[in-house]
Design an enzyme around this catalytic site. Structure first.
Site, short mmCIF file in Angstrom:
data_model
loop_
_atom_site.label_atom_id
_atom_site.label_comp_id
_atom_site.label_asym_id
_atom_site.label_seq_id
_atom_site.Cartn_x
_atom_site.Cartn_y
_atom_site.Cartn_z
N GLU A 110 44.94 44.81 42.77
CA GLU A 110 44.79 45.11 44.20
C GLU A 110 46.04 45.76 44.82
O GLU A 110 45.85 46.60 45.73
CB GLU A 110 44.45 43.83 44.98
CG GLU A 110 43.12 43.21 44.65
CD GLU A 110 43.13 42.50 43.30
OE1 GLU A 110 42.05 42.42 42.70
OE2 GLU A 110 44.20 42.04 42.84
N ASP A 167 41.93 37.18 27.19
CA ASP A 167 42.70 36.97 28.42
C ASP A 167 44.17 36.83 28.06
O ASP A 167 44.59 37.07 26.92
CB ASP A 167 42.14 35.76 29.18
CG ASP A 167 42.18 35.97 30.68
OD1 ASP A 167 43.27 36.28 31.19
OD2 ASP A 167 41.14 35.81 31.34
N ARG A 176 39.77 45.48 38.39
CA ARG A 176 39.35 44.62 39.49
C ARG A 176 39.55 45.27 40.86
O ARG A 176 39.16 44.70 41.88
CB ARG A 176 40.12 43.29 39.43
CG ARG A 176 39.43 42.16 40.18
CD ARG A 176 40.13 40.83 39.98
NE ARG A 176 41.34 40.70 40.78
CZ ARG A 176 42.00 39.55 40.95
NH1 ARG A 176 41.57 38.46 40.35
NH2 ARG A 176 43.08 39.50 41.67
N ASP A 195 43.80 43.69 35.19
CA ASP A 195 43.54 42.62 36.15
C ASP A 195 44.61 42.62 37.24
O ASP A 195 45.71 43.14 37.05
CB ASP A 195 43.51 41.28 35.43
CG ASP A 195 42.78 40.19 36.21
OD1 ASP A 195 42.09 40.53 37.19
OD2 ASP A 195 42.91 39.02 35.84
N ASP A 216 36.51 37.02 41.59
CA ASP A 216 36.43 35.61 41.18
C ASP A 216 35.38 34.84 41.99
O ASP A 216 35.68 33.94 42.77
CB ASP A 216 37.80 34.95 41.34
CG ASP A 216 38.84 35.55 40.42
OD1 ASP A 216 38.44 36.18 39.41
OD2 ASP A 216 40.04 35.42 40.68
N HIS A 273 31.48 35.54 32.04
CA HIS A 273 32.92 35.27 32.05
C HIS A 273 33.20 34.16 33.05
O HIS A 273 32.58 34.10 34.11
CB HIS A 273 33.69 36.53 32.45
CG HIS A 273 35.18 36.34 32.51
ND1 HIS A 273 35.95 36.16 31.38
CD2 HIS A 273 36.03 36.29 33.56
CE1 HIS A 273 37.23 36.02 31.74
NE2 HIS A 273 37.30 36.09 33.05
N GLU A 333 47.56 42.02 43.35
CA GLU A 333 47.35 40.64 43.78
C GLU A 333 48.32 40.24 44.89
O GLU A 333 47.93 39.69 45.91
CB GLU A 333 47.50 39.71 42.57
CG GLU A 333 47.52 38.23 42.91
CD GLU A 333 46.16 37.58 42.82
OE1 GLU A 333 46.09 36.36 43.00
OE2 GLU A 333 45.17 38.29 42.56
#
Length: 798
Positions: free
Chosen positions: A416, A300, A464, A413, A481, A540, A418
């Site tokens: 979208e 990460d 994601r 990650d 998540d 995870h 985010e």
């Protein structure tokens, strides 16, 4: 007669189209119909006999031919034409499109049965925002395409959500957005895909990127609506004669998922996150000490910074914590462990690379061309303009450098994205025009970068967020998540089944759950037992509670180990499913209605599913559950792989639940391949192959095909297809194994035949009698075999 036919059409469809839209004239431009009406022009064409495309271009607008989803070429597919004063009909052997001239109406049919029709077709109206996206979709008006649908059909699609398998009755936002800590219901998630799938085995794909809505008959008026802020008024209608055929046709249109590297089917060591090289090395060492198989470790954001906030965008090794990063990666590679670092598309203004990003003009901008900056959880940021050539090149160079350091894959990650304010501008359009395709194009740049710079390496791209057709870029999606609760687990089957229907067959979850500090070993074990039969096996979580089995209680660790070992023993079967998906688009996880498409009860069922064609899986999703009601599809008999108890197809049974595993059954009468458990897939040898058969005298013949190759080479020149057949004839069971390779690489192992009520008289392999063992109590026959040529025949005299 014409009046009678016309009245029948009205009865079937309910409503005519927009009363202000009138037919003017039409012409044929090659194989495309161009039809002019009072308010615009329709362009209608076939891709093939099961896929058609319709576009409407309002007066004053130009036709936009760019699709981000479609890769299939039309190839001027032939069709029949019928024209008269009342209608125009275009028809293939499967799909029909009929345009009634007055009152204007477009009707779609499959094998002469009406499936849907445009109601008002295209129109504009005042925007009524959903509460969920009031701050995200802020427009006075929207553009709508409206259809009549049947009153009884079930509707699927719209991306990843938790709503129940039948999503009819919902109005869904098309705005990719994370839902942190979701549980039993999630109306808006990371993948919002503009596709609707009907239980009548047709799809409508709205081929337009900008944000908007899908309304799946929320007002209970038998109406389907696509609503958007702008863009193409283009959609494809896709039909299929079976569910497999339908999904194959859709993935022909939007692209097939490439075969992933074989190691991707193994176990991942992953958490948020490993703070240092020392921690990462100790974790992998502990897997080895505990003899728990593992194939990859995910790093990460601590690989590029010590703190969660303020460092995003550094995208270079933080030497304080990872002083010998390259050696660590190399050491892991020698052990068979792939290293996968996280990346995000945000460059914080506090990042080491901020000034470089500004100078090289690789960021999204404001209206006057300055870098667009804004605040979110991780800091003040800009976002990489991946639609600009310079932005793509800059970002790819980050990945290229990591690949040259030996990393095995990419984690993207927050794609979208985010947070992506509407005022931002990219080379591909405004933020709202490209929001839903950002992750899609991000995967594309990574995939194409690997093709150009590392052409023999199959990329692993964990993302994601994505869009229609993202599967063709090798995207491996996950369900975001999810809360670390039983409620979080409860929706995961639905999400994966729905996404498999929409082409993204590798949808999986953070096994054990991600969000929160809930320490529940039973939940953890049940989630991992379910994960055995997922496309990707990747525990995870946030680091408050360990996600890796090596750090759990002995009870949980031992049961997790058993689950992981089963996963590894199934590698020949699972890898063959991955290959099948790459060729046909058929998902690895399949709804039960694939087996019984006419069984109404199965159309909304998501408590169990098929893993490939031959495993029937029912996860345990409640605490302390002692019994489970199981429906066994009627086309086969099924056997519990643990107890070898046989169940009749078409029956419903309440079975006792065991702690050590979830209810799992195998189809009788077919050969299932297994292999020996290895520490990593690097140690796997596909010449070692055990075959299991659950004997059923009613299954007089069967055939299955299994795929083998070297596992990580996209330029594989010598893959092997092994065809395994069974036949029962004259009180003998015949098993044949045939390889497409000559000379073949050979196979050896043990054959296990269950449910054999009597000891056989003899076993012959290629005409030679061999020794065998028969357990009278277990009703099980076992014997060794060696296949040295490209074909072997086994005869068991019953």
């Amino acid at each position: 007669m014409k009046k009678i036919i016309f009245l029948l059409f009205l009865t079937t469809l309910g409503y005519s189209q927009n009363t202000n839209r009138e037919y003017f004239t039409h012409s044929w431009k090659g194989y495309r119909l161009e039809l002019k009406t009072t308010d615009g022009t329709y362009f209608i064409q076939f891709f093939n006999d099961k896929i058609a495309e319709t576009s409407f271009v309002p007066n004053g607008e130009k036709f936009n031919s760019q699709s981000h989803a479609v890769v299939l070429k039309t190839n001027n597919h032939p069709f029949k034409i019928e024209e008269n004063a009342d209608f125009i009909e275009m028809k293939t052997n499967e799909l029909g499109i009929k345009i009634i001239k007055s009152p204007f109406q477009i009707i779609y049919s499959h094998q002469d049965k009406t499936i849907l029709s445009e109601k008002l077709g295209y129109f504009k109206r005042k925007h009524e925002p959903l509460e969920k996206v009031k701050g995200n979709i802020v427009y006075d008006s929207t553009e709508v395409i409206q259809f009549n649908i049947n009153s009884t059909e079930k509707l699927y699609g719209g991306g990843a959500r938790v709503l129940g398998m039948n999503r009819r009755g919902n109005r869904l936002a098309l705005y990719n957005r994370a839902d942190y800590g979701y549980e039993t219901r999630s109306e808006l998630m990371n993948f919002t895909i503009p596709i609707v799938i009907s239980s009548q085995k047709y799809m409508v794909h709205f081929d337009n990127a900008p944000i908007g809505y899908l309304d799946l008959d929320s007002k209970k008026e038998n109406v389907l609506e696509y609503e958007t802020i702008s863009g193409r008024k283009t959609y494809q209608v896709i039909v299929g004669n079976t569910w497999e055929d339908l999904i194959h046709n859709y993935t022909e249109l939007t692209g097939k998922q490439p075969l992933p590297p074989r190691w991707a089917l193994g176990n991942f060591s992953s958490r948020f996150g490993y703070h240092s090289e020392t921690e990462a090395r100790k974790t992998i060492q502990k897997f080895k000490e505990e003899n728990i198989p593992v194939d990859a470790i995910i790093l990460d954001l601590y690989w590029f910074g010590k703190e969660v906030q303020g460092t995003m965008g550094n995208l270079e090794v933080y030497r304080d914590s990872f002083p010998t990063f390259e050696k660590m990666v190399d050491d892991f590679n020698k052990m068979g462990i792939k290293t996968i670092p996280i990346t995000e598309p945000f460059i914080l203004t506090t990042s080491k690379k901020w000034q470089e990003a500004v100078d090289k003009k690789i960021l999204a901008t404001d209206s006057i061309g300055n870098p667009f900056t804004y605040d979110f959880y991780f800091g003040n940021t800009g976002i990489i303009d991946i639609f600009r050539i310079d932005g793509k090149k800059w970002f790819w160079n980050i990945y290229k450098e990591l690949a040259n350091k030996g990393v095995g894959g990419v984690w993207g990650d927050l794609g979208e994205p985010e947070v992506f304010p509407a005022a931002a501008r990219t080379f591909g359009g405004t933020a709202d025009e490209v929001h839903n395709i950002y992750g899609h194009n991000w995967a594309k740049l990574v995939f194409e970068g690997y093709q150009n710079n590392f052409p023999t390496q199959r990329p692993f791209i964990l993302m994601r967020s994505g869009y229609s057709g993202s599967q063709r870029y090798g995207m491996i999606p996950w369900s975001g998540d999810v809360n670390r609760t039983w409620g979080g687990l409860s929706g995961q089957v639905e999400i994966s089944l729905q996404m498999g229907l929409q082409g993204l067959a590798y949808m999986h979850s953070d096994l054990g759950g991600f969000a929160g500090a809930n320490l529940d070993d039973e939940l953890y074990v049940r989630w991992l037992q379910y994960g055995v039969f997922n496309p990707i096996f990747r525990p995870h979580a946030q680091s408050d509670v360990a996600s890796e089995p090596i750090f759990r209680s002995d009870w949980a660790k031992n049961l997790a180990k058993k689950a992981i070992e089963l996963r590894y023993s199934m590698l020949p079967y699972n890898y063959s499913l991955a290959y099948e998906n790459s060729q046909t688009g058929i998902p690895l996880m399949r709804p039960l209605f694939f087996e019984e498409p006419d069984n109404e009860a199965l159309l909304t069922k998501a408590d169990g599913y098929l893993w490939g064609k031959d495993f029937l899986v029912f996860p345990i999703m409640e605490a302390n559950q002692t019994t489970k009601e199981i429906y066994f599809p009627k086309n086969s008999n099924w056997t519990d792989i643990y107890s070898t108890k046989k169940y009749n197809g078409g029956s419903t049974e309440k079975i006792n639940v065991a702690t050590a595993h979830i209810p799992t059954f195998v189809r009788n009468g077919v050969l299932i391949p297994y292999t020996k458990v290895v520490q990593t897939t690097q140690n796997y040898e596909h010449s070692n192959l055990d075959l299991h058969l659950y004997f059923d005298e009613k299954v007089t013949s069967s055939e299955r095909q299994f795929y083998f190759d070297e596992g990580d080479n996209s330029k594989e020149n010598n893959p092997e297809l092994l065809t395994c057949e069974t036949e029962i004839e004259k009180k003998s069971l015949f098993i044949s194994m045939e390889s497409n390779l000559f000379p073949s690489k050979g196979k050896k192992g043990m054959i296990h035949i269950f449910l054999l009520s009597k000891k056989p008289k003899s076993v012959l392999i290629d005409g030679i009698k061999v020794k065998f063992q028969y357990d009278k109590i277990a009703k099980k026959l076992t014997f060794d075999y060696v296949m040295t040529s490209n074909k072997s025949n086994i005869k068991i005299k019953l």
